[in-house]
Write a protein that holds these residues in place. Sequence first.
Motif, PDB file in Angstrom:
ATOM      1  N   GLU A   1       3.687  71.593  71.309  1.00  0.00           N
ATOM      2  CA  GLU A   1       2.931  70.526  70.619  1.00  0.00           C
ATOM      3  C   GLU A   1       1.530  71.417  70.074  1.00  0.00           C
ATOM      4  OE1 GLU A   1       5.594  68.470  73.073  1.00  0.00           O
ATOM      5  OE2 GLU A   1       4.409  70.189  73.549  1.00  0.00           O
ATOM      6  N   TYR A   2       1.007  72.531  70.784  1.00  0.00           N
ATOM      7  CA  TYR A   2      -0.202  73.170  70.386  1.00  0.00           C
ATOM      8  C   TYR A   2       0.077  73.695  68.922  1.00  0.00           C
ATOM      9  CZ  TYR A   2      -3.298  72.396  74.139  1.00  0.00           C
ATOM     10  OH  TYR A   2      -4.187  71.570  75.120  1.00  0.00           O
TER      11      TYR A   2
ATOM     12  N   PHE B   1       4.054  65.750  64.880  1.00  0.00           N
ATOM     13  CA  PHE B   1       2.990  66.348  64.228  1.00  0.00           C
ATOM     14  C   PHE B   1       3.636  67.032  63.237  1.00  0.00           C
ATOM     15  CE2 PHE B   1       0.343  66.623  68.200  1.00  0.00           C
ATOM     16  CZ  PHE B   1      -0.462  65.798  67.874  1.00  0.00           C
TER      17      PHE B   1
ATOM     18  N   ALA C   1      -4.007  65.196  75.993  1.00  0.00           N
ATOM     19  CA  ALA C   1      -3.504  66.433  75.548  1.00  0.00           C
ATOM     20  C   ALA C   1      -3.002  67.465  76.532  1.00  0.00           C
ATOM     21  CB  ALA C   1      -4.682  67.335  74.819  1.00  0.00           C
TER      22      ALA C   1
ATOM     23  N   THR D   1       2.919  66.983  58.907  1.00  0.00           N
ATOM     24  CA  THR D   1       2.649  68.095  58.133  1.00  0.00           C
ATOM     25  C   THR D   1       3.603  68.187  57.229  1.00  0.00           C
ATOM     26  OG1 THR D   1       2.130  69.291  60.324  1.00  0.00           O
ATOM     27  CG2 THR D   1       2.513  70.719  58.306  1.00  0.00           C
TER      28      THR D   1
ATOM     29  N   LEU E   1      -0.549  71.569  61.670  1.00  0.00           N
ATOM     30  CA  LEU E   1      -1.180  70.037  60.875  1.00  0.00           C
ATOM     31  C   LEU E   1      -2.563  70.197  60.655  1.00  0.00           C
ATOM     32  CD1 LEU E   1      -0.746  67.049  60.069  1.00  0.00           C
ATOM     33  CD2 LEU E   1      -1.309  66.523  62.602  1.00  0.00           C
TER      34      LEU E   1
ATOM     35  N   SER F   1       5.598  67.102  69.351  1.00  0.00           N
ATOM     36  CA  SER F   1       5.855  68.180  68.305  1.00  0.00           C
ATOM     37  C   SER F   1       6.189  67.743  67.096  1.00  0.00           C
ATOM     38  CB  SER F   1       6.136  69.297  68.874  1.00  0.00           C
ATOM     39  OG  SER F   1       6.537  70.632  67.897  1.00  0.00           O
TER      40      SER F   1
ATOM     41  N   LEU G   1      -8.901  69.830  71.426  1.00  0.00           N
ATOM     42  CA  LEU G   1      -7.885  70.261  71.265  1.00  0.00           C
ATOM     43  C   LEU G   1      -8.204  71.821  70.774  1.00  0.00           C
ATOM     44  CD1 LEU G   1      -6.384  67.318  69.207  1.00  0.00           C
ATOM     45  CD2 LEU G   1      -6.107  67.755  71.674  1.00  0.00           C
TER      46      LEU G   1
ATOM     47  N   SER H   1       2.240  73.030  66.632  1.00  0.00           N
ATOM     48  CA  SER H   1       2.382  71.744  65.649  1.00  0.00           C
ATOM     49  C   SER H   1       1.316  71.315  65.172  1.00  0.00           C
ATOM     50  CB  SER H   1       3.499  70.824  66.237  1.00  0.00           C
ATOM     51  OG  SER H   1       4.584  71.471  66.620  1.00  0.00           O
ATOM     52  N   ILE H   2       0.201  70.964  66.397  1.00  0.00           N
ATOM     53  CA  ILE H   2      -0.830  70.386  65.971  1.00  0.00           C
ATOM     54  C   ILE H   2      -1.978  71.350  65.265  1.00  0.00           C
ATOM     55  CG2 ILE H   2      -2.148  70.599  67.958  1.00  0.00           C
ATOM     56  CD1 ILE H   2      -3.177  68.126  67.709  1.00  0.00           C
TER      57      ILE H   2
END
Length: 500
Positions: free
Chosen positions: A146-147, A473, A139, A477, A153, A470, A321, A149-150
């Motif tokens: 990316e953060y 993820f 990570a 979602t 999710l 991203s 994360l 998007s995750i």
Amino acid sequence: MDLISGIALGVNVAVTSEALLFCLIGVSVGMFIGVLPGIGPLAAVAMTLPITYHLEPMSALIMLAGIFYGAQYGGSTASILLNLPGTSTTAVTALDGYPMAKQGRAGVALFITTITSFVGGCFAIVLVMSFAPALGQMALKFSSAEYFSIMLLGLVAAATMSLGSPIKGLISVVAGLLLATVGMDSTSGVVRYSFGVLELQDGLNLVAMAMGLFGVAELLKNAGKPRDLAPQKVRMRELIPTRQDIKECWKPTLRGSVVGSFVGILPGAGPTLAAFLAYAFEKRVSRTPEKFGRGAIEGISAPEAANNASTQAAFIPTLALGIPGDAGMAVLLGAMMIHGITPRPEFFTTNADLFWGLVVSFWIGNLMLLVLNIPLIGFWVRVLTVPQRLLFPAILFFICIGVYSVSNSPFDVMTVIVFGIVGYLMNAYGYPPAPMLMGFILGPMIEQHFRRALLFSRGDITTFIDRPISAAFLVLTLLLIASIAIPTLIARRKGLPVED
């Protein structure tokens, strides 16, 4: 840092008089709360959160974590003896545990749940030690896109994978995100949605909100329910299982540990889902499925191993994360943020002593639970006879005292009562409060990373799909949302009944 060095560091941190004391306090309080029907670990963690303001971060987290996984051990006692689950995660244990008690085998059932809980917890701790640092290293390559998007999710998964209506879960998440916008904007300094109330300029109090949603709401929900005050007495000599019992339960225990660990890693799944999945899987693979519901020992060993494994495994996404695996992890995440600790990929290097000390404390706490739970079974039986008219008012009193002690604010006490009523109404109408709390805790971080990603891309919204991780993820979602929407639309078109 390699595994051996990490364990050595954790032993130096966790095997101190202070850490051992708070670990013992945590698991003991967790067992006690777990035994009491209708309270639950979330309420216990929320009630004890104000106490941790005066502790060192390590001691605070060891105690709160001990309360959370300790409650999973104690929750099975009321399920087996009274057919009243101490926690929602042990509801499935009552299906076969209570019939065993009526057959005069309550002692064996309680002993098996203790051993299988220990095995499931230990199995998941090994996974935390092995995979959490590796996931954190991976990570480190994440950007704000990316953060965002995750985290998105994780919130959608929390809503759609929780028990109950996924649509209502999504509504709860959105409500939590909206509540997170109350107070001063960290970027511009503008006060939002305070409506002129001075106490709201710093936002809603996390402790007060958690206490209300899970503490007061649970008391209100269970206050009017009748309770049998004559649990079966259990003698020590009745605890020893036979060879046949051990032969029948060791494979389900291992399978339950695997199922629980897998479910625990998934954001939003939680130990309740893990326990039910393990029970359903065990019934499917059993050669004698007709025994289930009539006192099958596999029916208690698999879900008990699963719910404890899920509780421990949920620390993997939380620490690596900053994405809480379930509502309990969300409260613990909030506690870490209160102490100035934000779980992120760098956590395993910048806070290596905290991570490894916490992991070693899991081993110590599970050993304490194994040693304490069996001799204290007789005591827990007597605790179950305390009338609700005495127990619930006392708990409500300590909730109000605890939240007032945080900042000496009567407004926080009012916040507890308001959210207690809100939580009660949400439970009554099928809206899960856990996704709301996760939305409230993750809301500021989602907003921060969304803004930062747009700032770096100069306002180009396609930055979230231009980056492969991203985009992956976001696709997951959308698939989760589609898995809810498409079957619902098909059912409505065919005129079939659908869940609200």
